[in-house]
Scaffold this active site. Structure first.
Site, PDB file in Angstrom:
ATOM      1  N   ASN A  99      -9.784  -0.237   0.279  1.00 14.53           N
ATOM      2  CA  ASN A  99      -8.377  -0.142   0.141  1.00 14.53           C
ATOM      3  C   ASN A  99      -7.988  -0.640  -1.243  1.00 14.53           C
ATOM      4  O   ASN A  99      -7.987  -1.759  -1.499  1.00 14.53           O
ATOM      5  CB  ASN A  99      -7.860  -0.951   1.273  1.00 14.53           C
ATOM      6  CG  ASN A  99      -6.463  -0.872   1.264  1.00 14.53           C
ATOM      7  OD1 ASN A  99      -5.738  -0.577   0.539  1.00 14.53           O
ATOM      8  ND2 ASN A  99      -5.610  -1.511   2.262  1.00 14.53           N
ATOM      9  N   CYS A 137       0.936  -1.137  -0.187  1.00 12.11           N
ATOM     10  CA  CYS A 137      -0.096  -0.117  -0.053  1.00 12.11           C
ATOM     11  C   CYS A 137       0.931   1.244   0.071  1.00 12.11           C
ATOM     12  O   CYS A 137       0.361   2.506  -0.486  1.00 12.11           O
ATOM     13  CB  CYS A 137      -1.000  -0.102   1.091  1.00 12.11           C
ATOM     14  SG  CYS A 137      -2.073  -1.147   1.087  1.00 12.11           S
ATOM     15  N   HIS A 176      -3.429   7.057   3.050  1.00  9.99           N
ATOM     16  CA  HIS A 176      -3.697   5.731   2.490  1.00  9.99           C
ATOM     17  C   HIS A 176      -5.159   5.396   3.098  1.00  9.99           C
ATOM     18  O   HIS A 176      -5.475   5.621   4.193  1.00  9.99           O
ATOM     19  CB  HIS A 176      -2.744   4.545   2.710  1.00  9.99           C
ATOM     20  CG  HIS A 176      -3.328   3.269   2.413  1.00  9.99           C
ATOM     21  ND1 HIS A 176      -3.760   2.925   1.289  1.00  9.99           N
ATOM     22  CD2 HIS A 176      -3.213   2.217   3.110  1.00  9.99           C
ATOM     23  CE1 HIS A 176      -4.028   1.640   1.212  1.00  9.99           C
ATOM     24  NE2 HIS A 176      -3.567   1.269   2.242  1.00  9.99           N
TER      25      HIS A 176
HETATM   26  N1  ACO Z   1     -17.988  -9.252   9.446  1.00 12.68           N
HETATM   27  C1  ACO Z   1     -18.332  -9.619  10.691  1.00 12.68           C
HETATM   28  N2  ACO Z   1     -17.444  -9.817  11.622  1.00 12.68           N
HETATM   29  C2  ACO Z   1     -16.143 -10.016  11.443  1.00 12.68           C
HETATM   30  C3  ACO Z   1     -15.581  -9.696  10.311  1.00 12.68           C
HETATM   31  C4  ACO Z   1     -16.558  -9.426   9.370  1.00 12.68           C
HETATM   32  N3  ACO Z   1     -16.163  -9.230   7.921  1.00 12.68           N
HETATM   33  N4  ACO Z   1     -14.341  -9.814  10.199  1.00 12.68           N
HETATM   34  C5  ACO Z   1     -14.103  -9.929  11.592  1.00 12.68           C
HETATM   35  N5  ACO Z   1     -15.122 -10.216  12.091  1.00 12.68           N
HETATM   36  C6  ACO Z   1     -15.111 -10.407  13.554  1.00 12.68           C
HETATM   37  C7  ACO Z   1     -14.075 -11.214  13.962  1.00 12.68           C
HETATM   38  O1  ACO Z   1     -14.088 -12.643  13.937  1.00 12.68           O
HETATM   39  C8  ACO Z   1     -14.275 -11.025  15.553  1.00 12.68           C
HETATM   40  O2  ACO Z   1     -15.188 -11.884  16.023  1.00 12.68           O
HETATM   41  P1  ACO Z   1     -14.932 -12.380  17.553  1.00 12.68           P
HETATM   42  O3  ACO Z   1     -14.745 -11.265  18.614  1.00 12.68           O
HETATM   43  O4  ACO Z   1     -16.146 -13.127  17.709  1.00 12.68           O
HETATM   44  O5  ACO Z   1     -13.516 -13.119  17.476  1.00 12.68           O
HETATM   45  C9  ACO Z   1     -14.908  -9.441  15.506  1.00 12.68           C
HETATM   46  O6  ACO Z   1     -15.234  -9.365  14.219  1.00 12.68           O
HETATM   47  C10 ACO Z   1     -13.697  -8.407  15.995  1.00 12.68           C
HETATM   48  O7  ACO Z   1     -12.633  -8.838  15.129  1.00 12.68           O
HETATM   49  P2  ACO Z   1     -11.269  -7.775  14.948  1.00 12.68           P
HETATM   50  O8  ACO Z   1     -10.399  -8.272  14.016  1.00 12.68           O
HETATM   51  O9  ACO Z   1     -11.077  -7.668  16.533  1.00 12.68           O
HETATM   52  O10 ACO Z   1     -11.882  -6.563  14.472  1.00 12.68           O
HETATM   53  P3  ACO Z   1     -11.209  -4.921  14.416  1.00 12.68           P
HETATM   54  O11 ACO Z   1     -12.165  -4.140  15.064  1.00 12.68           O
HETATM   55  O12 ACO Z   1      -9.835  -5.225  14.581  1.00 12.68           O
HETATM   56  O13 ACO Z   1     -11.304  -4.827  12.762  1.00 12.68           O
HETATM   57  C11 ACO Z   1      -9.976  -4.920  10.615  1.00 12.68           C
HETATM   58  C12 ACO Z   1     -10.609  -5.886  12.024  1.00 12.68           C
HETATM   59  C13 ACO Z   1     -10.984  -4.140  10.039  1.00 12.68           C
HETATM   60  C14 ACO Z   1      -9.493  -5.761   9.669  1.00 12.68           C
HETATM   61  C15 ACO Z   1      -9.084  -4.010  11.289  1.00 12.68           C
HETATM   62  O14 ACO Z   1      -8.168  -4.637  12.281  1.00 12.68           O
HETATM   63  C16 ACO Z   1      -8.134  -3.308  10.556  1.00 12.68           C
HETATM   64  O15 ACO Z   1      -8.485  -2.412   9.510  1.00 12.68           O
HETATM   65  N6  ACO Z   1      -6.924  -3.441  10.461  1.00 12.68           N
HETATM   66  C17 ACO Z   1      -5.888  -3.012   9.707  1.00 12.68           C
HETATM   67  C18 ACO Z   1      -5.702  -3.754   8.207  1.00 12.68           C
HETATM   68  C19 ACO Z   1      -5.291  -2.963   7.105  1.00 12.68           C
HETATM   69  O16 ACO Z   1      -5.317  -1.817   7.016  1.00 12.68           O
HETATM   70  N7  ACO Z   1      -4.779  -3.705   6.090  1.00 12.68           N
HETATM   71  C20 ACO Z   1      -4.154  -3.149   5.031  1.00 12.68           C
HETATM   72  C21 ACO Z   1      -2.888  -2.757   5.059  1.00 12.68           C
HETATM   73  S1  ACO Z   1      -2.304  -2.004   3.649  1.00 12.68           S
HETATM   74  C22 ACO Z   1      -1.683  -3.117   2.419  1.00 12.68           C
HETATM   75  O17 ACO Z   1      -0.405  -3.189   2.564  1.00 12.68           O
HETATM   76  C23 ACO Z   1      -2.350  -4.090   1.772  1.00 12.68           C
END
Ligand code: ACO
Length: 324
Positions: free
Chosen positions: A281, A113, A251
């Protein structure tokens, strides 16, 4: 002193829209969860355009906006981790699609990214060193090929698209004021996708899944930390104060990450550009697509100070300040 001035922008996103409601039918998720946790409502999915075709369409629009002919381009740098082929590079395909002159330099940079800002940094150095007069800098990715569409933790986050800028060597105060790129390879397992190459018959390791793998929570924390330090770095180098910033274009990964960066800078909401609700993204495409949209909306004016900041797989992070 010569600076690399941004003289034209362009972008391309595929027509097909995939909404959160569409995703509800594919994996166990909900529009409410995706919107609240990420800010994303829909994304674009390429059905026929390859990464280099999207990159070329964005590049063509940027050349048109700049009033620069393909024959005048000395350098094409494409930030991408989803090239059409292992080789040749996407930049070579862009050169061919756009009819950029034979003999110009063309290559890709791989920084996930952060790919666009890495590409900008390289092109800026070519221009300020005198090695190029005009450069086409593109960020393009087609993550719909990389994500596992059965994995709700990742498939809801990404979309496809490309954005481009034309840089021109100019004397004066306009252009790139500072550009900084960083990486820390020890965090590579935070976010990766294995090679699409066929397995070697001599390979002793079990093959890894070719799909994108991500530790979302850890990536989130590192993103907030590295984006904060990257912003501070260009502010210190240029002597800019938060009140000097006309627009921050971060980003577009997650609205909560962007808000954390904004709060760190104490910037009001209207000084931060976001469009991740429409595109998700788009990896290396994200910053130049947002920049092009901001330009078209009249949010970027002559003499404005624009700040860019990114993080991505590697782990990589980068920032830049430009005077428009
Ligand atoms: N729909 C519903 N529930 C979901 C989903 C979904 N799509 N995805 C995860 N959950 C659930 C999980 O299973 C978890 O359930 P549990 O509590 O029963 O175990 C709960 O939701 C919470 O999950 P978390 O992972 O703790 O949720 P979080 O608030 O951290 O959000 C997210 C997850 C959106 C992925 C966040 O961590 C994030 O944005 N991280 C950064 C990712 C990113 O930016 N990546 C790109 C990098 S750039 C590149 O180089 C490509």
């Amino acid at each position: 002193m010569v600076k690399a001035r941004l003289v034209g922008t362009g972008s391309f996103v595929p027509k097909k829209v995939l909404t959160n409601l569409d995703l509800e039918k594919m994996v166990e998720t909900s529009d409410a969860w995706i919107s609240a946790r990420t800010g994303i409502r829909e994304r674009r999915i390429a059905t026929k355009d390859s990464t280099s075709e999207m990159a070329a369409k964005a590049g063509k629009a940027a050349l048109k906006a700049a009033g620069v002919a393909p024959k005048d381009i000395d350098l094409i740098v494409v930030g991408t981790v989803t090239p059409d082929m292992t080789f040749p590079s996407s930049a070579c395909f862009v050169q061919s699609h756009l009819g950029v002159r034979s003999g110009a330099a063309a290559f890709d940079v791989s920084a996930a990214c952060s790919g666009f800002l890495y590409a900008l940094d390289v092109a800026n150095k070519y221009i300020t060193s005198g090695a190029a007069r005009k450069a086409l800098v593109i960020g393009a990715d087609r993550f719909s090929r990389l994500v596992d569409w059965n994995d709700r933790a990742t498939c809801v986050l990404f979309g496809d698209g490309a954005g481009a800028v034309v840089l021109s060597a100019e004397k004066g105060g306009h252009g790139v004021l500072s550009c900084r790129v960083h990486s820390d390879g020890k965090h590579w397992e935070m976010l990766y996708a294995d090679s699409p190459c066929p397995p070697s018959p001599f390979e002793s390791r079990a093959p890894r899944s070719p799909y994108l793998k991500m530790n979302g929570n850890e990536t989130f924390k590192l993103a907030v930390r590295t984006m904060g330090s990257a912003i501070n770095e260009v502010m210190e180098e240029t002597g800019l104060k938060p009140e000097d910033i006309s627009l921050l274009i971060p980003h577009q990964a997650n609205l909560r990450i962007i808000n954390a960066a904004r709060e760190r800078l104490k910037l009001p909401e209207d000084k931060v550009f976001t469009n991740l609700d429409k595109y998700g993204n788009t990896s290396a495409g994200s910053i130049p697509i947002a920049l092009d949209e901001a330009v078209r909306l009249g949010r970027v004016k002559n003499n404005d100070i624009i700040l860019f900041v990114s993080f991505g797989g590697g782990l990589t992070w980068a920032s830049a300040a430009v005077r428009w």
